[in-house]
Design a protein around this motif. Structure first.
Motif, PDB file in Angstrom:
ATOM      1  N   SER A 151      45.915  55.850  62.217  1.00  0.00           N
ATOM      2  CA  SER A 151      44.811  57.130  61.775  1.00  0.00           C
ATOM      3  C   SER A 151      45.604  58.271  60.782  1.00  0.00           C
ATOM      4  CB  SER A 151      44.358  57.880  62.578  1.00  0.00           C
ATOM      5  OG  SER A 151      45.585  57.780  63.470  1.00  0.00           O
ATOM      6  N   GLY A 152      47.213  57.715  60.791  1.00  0.00           N
ATOM      7  CA  GLY A 152      48.269  58.940  60.739  1.00  0.00           C
ATOM      8  C   GLY A 152      48.602  58.556  58.545  1.00  0.00           C
ATOM      9  N   THR A 153      48.552  57.543  57.840  1.00  0.00           N
ATOM     10  CA  THR A 153      49.126  57.307  57.012  1.00  0.00           C
ATOM     11  C   THR A 153      48.001  57.488  55.647  1.00  0.00           C
ATOM     12  OG1 THR A 153      50.055  55.275  55.820  1.00  0.00           O
ATOM     13  CG2 THR A 153      48.397  54.651  57.859  1.00  0.00           C
ATOM     14  N   TRP A 154      48.675  56.846  54.930  1.00  0.00           N
ATOM     15  CA  TRP A 154      47.170  57.316  53.839  1.00  0.00           C
ATOM     16  C   TRP A 154      47.059  56.164  52.549  1.00  0.00           C
ATOM     17  CZ3 TRP A 154      50.539  55.554  49.496  1.00  0.00           C
ATOM     18  CH2 TRP A 154      51.699  55.867  49.473  1.00  0.00           C
ATOM     19  N   PHE A 155      48.100  54.718  52.746  1.00  0.00           N
ATOM     20  CA  PHE A 155      48.680  53.680  52.808  1.00  0.00           C
ATOM     21  C   PHE A 155      46.773  53.586  52.875  1.00  0.00           C
ATOM     22  CE2 PHE A 155      48.974  48.900  53.326  1.00  0.00           C
ATOM     23  CZ  PHE A 155      49.355  48.906  51.928  1.00  0.00           C
ATOM     24  N   SER A 156      46.097  54.061  53.270  1.00  0.00           N
ATOM     25  CA  SER A 156      44.594  53.434  53.875  1.00  0.00           C
ATOM     26  C   SER A 156      43.313  53.089  51.938  1.00  0.00           C
ATOM     27  CB  SER A 156      43.701  54.183  54.332  1.00  0.00           C
ATOM     28  OG  SER A 156      43.566  55.265  54.443  1.00  0.00           O
ATOM     29  N   VAL A 157      44.498  54.094  51.224  1.00  0.00           N
ATOM     30  CA  VAL A 157      43.781  54.784  50.258  1.00  0.00           C
ATOM     31  C   VAL A 157      42.923  53.727  49.295  1.00  0.00           C
ATOM     32  CG1 VAL A 157      45.010  55.636  48.959  1.00  0.00           C
ATOM     33  CG2 VAL A 157      43.608  56.991  48.450  1.00  0.00           C
ATOM     34  N   PHE A 158      44.294  52.767  49.421  1.00  0.00           N
ATOM     35  CA  PHE A 158      44.128  51.589  47.979  1.00  0.00           C
ATOM     36  C   PHE A 158      42.677  50.485  48.736  1.00  0.00           C
ATOM     37  CE2 PHE A 158      48.226  53.229  47.529  1.00  0.00           C
ATOM     38  CZ  PHE A 158      48.064  53.360  46.929  1.00  0.00           C
ATOM     39  N   GLY A 159      42.471  50.824  49.465  1.00  0.00           N
ATOM     40  CA  GLY A 159      41.476  49.387  50.324  1.00  0.00           C
ATOM     41  C   GLY A 159      40.411  49.941  50.397  1.00  0.00           C
ATOM     42  N   GLN A 160      40.923  51.272  51.673  1.00  0.00           N
ATOM     43  CA  GLN A 160      38.805  51.693  52.137  1.00  0.00           C
ATOM     44  C   GLN A 160      38.812  53.123  51.105  1.00  0.00           C
ATOM     45  OE1 GLN A 160      40.561  52.608  56.246  1.00  0.00           O
ATOM     46  NE2 GLN A 160      41.622  50.594  56.352  1.00  0.00           N
ATOM     47  N   GLY A 161      39.268  53.810  50.253  1.00  0.00           N
ATOM     48  CA  GLY A 161      38.834  54.980  49.449  1.00  0.00           C
ATOM     49  C   GLY A 161      37.721  54.747  48.770  1.00  0.00           C
ATOM     50  N   ASN A 162      37.786  56.080  48.333  1.00  0.00           N
ATOM     51  CA  ASN A 162      36.137  56.071  47.378  1.00  0.00           C
ATOM     52  C   ASN A 162      36.859  57.380  46.123  1.00  0.00           C
ATOM     53  OD1 ASN A 162      33.642  54.301  48.247  1.00  0.00           O
ATOM     54  ND2 ASN A 162      34.791  55.683  50.065  1.00  0.00           N
ATOM     55  N   ILE A 163      36.649  57.686  45.326  1.00  0.00           N
ATOM     56  CA  ILE A 163      36.566  58.309  44.234  1.00  0.00           C
ATOM     57  C   ILE A 163      35.200  58.748  43.472  1.00  0.00           C
ATOM     58  CG2 ILE A 163      38.024  59.060  42.144  1.00  0.00           C
ATOM     59  CD1 ILE A 163      40.472  57.197  42.545  1.00  0.00           C
ATOM     60  N   ALA A 164      34.687  59.650  43.672  1.00  0.00           N
ATOM     61  CA  ALA A 164      33.801  59.979  42.804  1.00  0.00           C
ATOM     62  C   ALA A 164      32.727  59.542  43.496  1.00  0.00           C
ATOM     63  CB  ALA A 164      33.633  60.161  41.654  1.00  0.00           C
ATOM     64  N   GLY A 165      32.064  59.219  44.704  1.00  0.00           N
ATOM     65  CA  GLY A 165      31.769  58.043  44.886  1.00  0.00           C
ATOM     66  C   GLY A 165      32.148  56.034  45.309  1.00  0.00           C
ATOM     67  N   VAL A 166      33.207  55.865  44.159  1.00  0.00           N
ATOM     68  CA  VAL A 166      33.263  54.944  43.668  1.00  0.00           C
ATOM     69  C   VAL A 166      34.093  54.249  44.491  1.00  0.00           C
ATOM     70  CG1 VAL A 166      33.462  53.049  41.900  1.00  0.00           C
ATOM     71  CG2 VAL A 166      32.358  55.008  41.902  1.00  0.00           C
ATOM     72  N   PRO A 167      33.967  53.256  45.307  1.00  0.00           N
ATOM     73  CA  PRO A 167      35.521  52.253  45.599  1.00  0.00           C
ATOM     74  C   PRO A 167      36.602  52.723  44.881  1.00  0.00           C
ATOM     75  CG  PRO A 167      33.771  51.490  46.887  1.00  0.00           C
ATOM     76  CD  PRO A 167      33.240  52.086  45.594  1.00  0.00           C
ATOM     77  N   VAL A 168      37.630  52.372  45.531  1.00  0.00           N
ATOM     78  CA  VAL A 168      38.769  52.730  45.174  1.00  0.00           C
ATOM     79  C   VAL A 168      39.713  51.200  44.410  1.00  0.00           C
ATOM     80  CG1 VAL A 168      41.219  52.746  45.461  1.00  0.00           C
ATOM     81  CG2 VAL A 168      39.798  54.549  46.143  1.00  0.00           C
ATOM     82  N   PRO A 169      38.800  49.975  45.427  1.00  0.00           N
ATOM     83  CA  PRO A 169      39.430  48.995  45.206  1.00  0.00           C
ATOM     84  C   PRO A 169      38.579  48.194  43.608  1.00  0.00           C
ATOM     85  CG  PRO A 169      38.940  48.776  47.448  1.00  0.00           C
ATOM     86  CD  PRO A 169      38.852  49.941  47.131  1.00  0.00           C
ATOM     87  N   ILE A 170      36.930  48.688  43.708  1.00  0.00           N
ATOM     88  CA  ILE A 170      36.595  48.828  42.300  1.00  0.00           C
ATOM     89  C   ILE A 170      36.801  49.418  40.852  1.00  0.00           C
ATOM     90  CG2 ILE A 170      34.005  48.638  41.391  1.00  0.00           C
ATOM     91  CD1 ILE A 170      33.280  48.535  43.732  1.00  0.00           C
ATOM     92  N   LEU A 171      38.013  50.354  41.549  1.00  0.00           N
ATOM     93  CA  LEU A 171      38.198  50.850  40.158  1.00  0.00           C
ATOM     94  C   LEU A 171      39.146  50.539  39.373  1.00  0.00           C
ATOM     95  CD1 LEU A 171      37.825  54.497  41.509  1.00  0.00           C
ATOM     96  CD2 LEU A 171      36.540  53.497  39.467  1.00  0.00           C
ATOM     97  N   ILE A 172      40.358  49.836  40.986  1.00  0.00           N
ATOM     98  CA  ILE A 172      41.461  49.297  40.595  1.00  0.00           C
ATOM     99  C   ILE A 172      41.060  47.909  39.457  1.00  0.00           C
ATOM    100  CG2 ILE A 172      43.649  47.934  41.139  1.00  0.00           C
ATOM    101  CD1 ILE A 172      43.977  50.461  43.289  1.00  0.00           C
ATOM    102  N   PHE A 173      39.944  47.336  40.456  1.00  0.00           N
ATOM    103  CA  PHE A 173      39.868  46.020  39.838  1.00  0.00           C
ATOM    104  C   PHE A 173      38.974  46.033  38.083  1.00  0.00           C
ATOM    105  CE2 PHE A 173      36.331  42.481  39.493  1.00  0.00           C
ATOM    106  CZ  PHE A 173      36.881  41.451  39.211  1.00  0.00           C
ATOM    107  N   ALA A 174      38.563  46.770  38.199  1.00  0.00           N
ATOM    108  CA  ALA A 174      37.904  47.508  36.940  1.00  0.00           C
ATOM    109  C   ALA A 174      39.111  48.093  36.397  1.00  0.00           C
ATOM    110  CB  ALA A 174      36.462  48.678  36.757  1.00  0.00           C
ATOM    111  N   GLY A 175      39.860  49.168  36.514  1.00  0.00           N
ATOM    112  CA  GLY A 175      41.053  49.197  35.292  1.00  0.00           C
ATOM    113  C   GLY A 175      41.884  48.540  35.109  1.00  0.00           C
ATOM    114  N   LEU A 176      41.921  47.310  35.650  1.00  0.00           N
ATOM    115  CA  LEU A 176      43.112  45.921  35.722  1.00  0.00           C
ATOM    116  C   LEU A 176      42.475  45.378  34.258  1.00  0.00           C
ATOM    117  CD1 LEU A 176      45.082  45.055  38.952  1.00  0.00           C
ATOM    118  CD2 LEU A 176      45.663  45.954  36.766  1.00  0.00           C
ATOM    119  N   ALA A 177      41.253  44.695  34.694  1.00  0.00           N
ATOM    120  CA  ALA A 177      40.040  44.374  33.895  1.00  0.00           C
ATOM    121  C   ALA A 177      40.364  45.006  32.216  1.00  0.00           C
ATOM    122  CB  ALA A 177      39.050  43.923  34.514  1.00  0.00           C
TER     123      ALA A 177
END
Length: 324
Positions: A151-177
């Motif tokens: 509960s006390g780590t920012w590390f979860s942002v990569f797998g659980q976070g959202n940016i503007a309502g879009v899950p971060v994993p999707i953004l990383i996948f799309a960005g790398l693609a």
């Protein structure tokens, strides 16, 4: 006229067959279960497919370059375990680059064996699959890994976070693609990858440094695996040491579905993304239809066989060989 029409349809199927198949799958599952096309379901499928997709992006470079990489599943397990273990020991700020460095080191070693020593990629990566699995078990002491303070780590942002309502994993996948697609299609390096995969000897005689190109494709693959391991570790904040076991089969299936030839020299990042989504939506559709999860393994196997068959058939110009 009929012959011309037939040839035109054949060319469309050859070039856009994967997109047509994707649309057919979507329509079929939507008719079977209307919930299939719900926004939350589609978002969930893409998010869950992001880890597999990120790995497939890197393997696309390897396959287009005329080689295979069967070590990505074990390497993903290694990356996940390493970053989780180092998270509590040195903190996420240092754990992440340390994990990337170790994973890239493994990719560089494989690239050296295949590229510079010219060893068979199937044998090398099959052997590394077992070796890296052993390395993972040695690192973890055979134990699963968990972050102590979840509960006390920012590390979860990569797998659980959202940016503007879009899950971060999707953004990383799309960005790398997007980035890797531009590298493959718009740069001299990308053209050299196609040349090496299409005809390695001709590429060498043309002055293309074949060994270095192959080496770099494995570095790209290992970088993508490290990104996938980061996503996996961040999503669950804990992992079994066999979390990536068997994923190499699904990754290869997605790449082949996307049109990359096992013989090298063809394929695109965009169509690999479509291949990943087809696998994800097939699995999701089967579950919504009430079929057991283990049916997915059978379907994946059938898809691989069909994809390889159609790939070979497209090159020889017929579905069935004339030789008994």
């Amino acid at each position: 006229m009929a012959e011309l029409t037939k040839q035109g349809i054949g060319r469309v199927l050859a070039k856009q067959g994967i997109l047509i198949a994707f649309v057919v799958f979507m329509i079929g599952f939507a008719l079977a279960n209307p919930r299939f096309i719900a926004v939350d379901n589609i978002s969930g499928v893409i998010r869950s497919s992001a880890i597999l997709g990120v790995m497939a992006l890197g393997v696309t470079f390897v396959v287009i370059g005329g080689n295979l990489d069967l070590s990505v599943g074990s390497m993903m397990s290694f990356s996940t375990i390493v970053v989780l273990d180092l998270h509590d020991k040195i903190g996420p700020t240092l754990a992440i680059p340390a994990m990337f460095g170790l994973t890239l080191g493994l990719g560089a070693f494989i690239g050296f064996l295949v590229g510079y020593l010219k060893l068979n990629s199937l044998i090398v990566t099959l052997g590394m699959l077992s070796a890296i699995h052993g390395l993972t078990l040695t690192w973890s002491g055979g134990q699963n890994m968990d972050i102590a303070d979840k509960s006390g780590t920012w590390f979860s942002v990569f797998g659980q976070g959202n940016i503007a309502g879009v899950p971060v994993p999707i953004l990383i996948f799309a960005g790398l693609a997007i980035v890797l697609s531009l590298i493959l299609s718009k740069t001299p390096f990308g053209r050299k990858v196609y040349a090496v995969g299409g005809n390695g000897k001709a590429a060498t005689f043309s002055g293309i440094p074949r060994a270095r190109i192959v080496f770099l494709t494995y570095l790209i693959s290992s970088f993508c695996v490290a990104c996938a391991g980061l996503l996996q570790a961040s999503r669950s904040l804990g992992s079994q040491n066999t979390v990536g076991q068997g994923l190499e089969l699904e990754v290869l299936a997605a790449v082949i579905l996307g049109g990359a030839s096992l013989l090298g020299g063809s394929g695109t990042i965009f169509k690999t993304v479509i291949g990943v989504l087809i696998l994800g939506f097939i699995q999701n559709g089967l579950l919504l239809m009430g079929l057991a999860f283990y049916v997915q393994y059978v379907v994946t196997w059938v898809i691989i066989i069909l994809a390889v068959w159609l790939d070979i058939a497209a090159k020889r110009g017929r579905l069935l060989s004339q030789i008994a």
